[in-house]
Design an enzyme around this catalytic site. Structure first.
Site, short mmCIF file in Angstrom:
data_model
loop_
_atom_site.label_atom_id
_atom_site.label_comp_id
_atom_site.label_asym_id
_atom_site.label_seq_id
_atom_site.Cartn_x
_atom_site.Cartn_y
_atom_site.Cartn_z
N ARG A 1 -14.77 -30.72 49.08
CA ARG A 1 -14.92 -30.86 50.53
C ARG A 1 -16.13 -30.04 51.00
NH1 ARG A 1 -9.23 -30.60 53.58
NH2 ARG A 1 -9.51 -28.37 53.31
N ARG B 1 -16.30 -24.46 52.93
CA ARG B 1 -15.50 -23.44 53.63
C ARG B 1 -14.95 -22.46 52.61
NH1 ARG B 1 -12.12 -27.87 56.70
NH2 ARG B 1 -13.33 -28.14 58.61
N LYS C 1 0.09 -34.38 52.70
CA LYS C 1 1.41 -34.39 53.31
C LYS C 1 1.35 -34.73 54.81
CE LYS C 1 3.41 -30.34 53.55
NZ LYS C 1 3.62 -29.95 54.94
N ARG D 1 -3.35 -20.16 46.97
CA ARG D 1 -2.46 -20.82 47.93
C ARG D 1 -1.41 -21.66 47.22
NH1 ARG D 1 -6.81 -23.53 51.25
NH2 ARG D 1 -5.28 -25.13 51.75
N ARG E 1 9.97 -23.45 55.44
CA ARG E 1 9.00 -23.04 54.43
C ARG E 1 9.65 -22.11 53.39
NH1 ARG E 1 3.49 -23.81 54.88
NH2 ARG E 1 3.40 -24.18 57.10
#
Ligand SMILES: [Zn+2]
Length: 220
Positions: free
Chosen positions: A132, A165, A20, A176, A93
């Site tokens: 990642r 991470r 995004k 999330r 949000r």
């Protein structure tokens, strides 16, 4: 929409990891809008030590969420600085924030031209983010599929073994995504009722997705 039909005010919605921020930057540049990202703006206020920034810092240091009235004040100042031509990324949000945004815009005779919802299936987001890796020494970020290191899981720059991470672990990502969905669904319904929502498939090449967004906005 403005008299000449130009797009002046947009909201971008989409799950974490959907690209995004990248699309928001590209579309804003194309349309001559200022991209207003809540996270960046809050950090900048803190960095400059403004009165608002000091308030924000207080909440952050205490580990509290920055309350809505403070976020609204910060965003209102940023929208004014942008001369009323902006793309909102990361705000609103919640439904409450969307309602407050409406009042704020109405008070200035501004309105939203469209709300872009970037859609990417959960499975693809999990696949993108869990691949990642980051170098703990020089902080360079890799992606095992799209931007892999030359040697297995070792940094090209400094030879340090790469790590994942904690935020990029599958459980954390799925949590999330659940939070995002719970917060965003009422927002999507709210904008859909007003005929402002534009759903865009967020899967594929970056350039192609930008083209799709401009297309639904009637700009390409
Ligand atoms: Zn490194």
């Amino acid at each position: 929409m403005a008299v000449n039909g130009a797009v002046e005010r947009l909201v971008f919605l989409g799950p974490p990891g959907a690209g995004k921020g990248t699309q928001a930057s590209r579309v804003a540049a194309h349309l001559g809008l200022v991209k207003l990202s809540t996270g960046d703006i809050l950090r900048e206020e803190v960095r400059q030590g403004t009165p608002l920034g000091q308030k924000v810092e207080g909440y952050m240091k205490a580990g509290d969420l920055v309350p809505d009235p403070v976020i609204l004040e910060v965003m209102e100042a940023a929208m004014t600085r942008a001369g009323g031509k902006f793309l909102l990324d990361g705000f609103p949000r919640t439904l409450g924030q969307a309602e407050s945004l409406d009042q704020l815009l109405a008070a200035r005779n501004w309105s939203l031209d469209a709300v872009v919802l970037l859609e990417v299936p959960d499975e693809e987001i999990v696949e993108r983010l869990t691949a990642r890796r980051v170098c703990p020494r020089c902080q360079r970020v890799y992606h095992l599929i799209y931007d892999p290191p030359k040697n297995d899981e070792v940094c090209d720059e400094c030879g340090t073994p790469l790590v994942q991470r904690p935020d990029d672990q599958e459980e954390v990502i799925r949590r999330r995504l659940d939070v995002y969905r719970a917060q965003t669904e009422p927002l999507v319904a709210f904008y859909e009722r007003r005929g402002l929502l534009r759903r865009v498939n967020g899967q594929g090449e970056v350039e192609e997705i930008t083209r799709r967004i401009l297309h639904v906005l009637g700009e390409a």
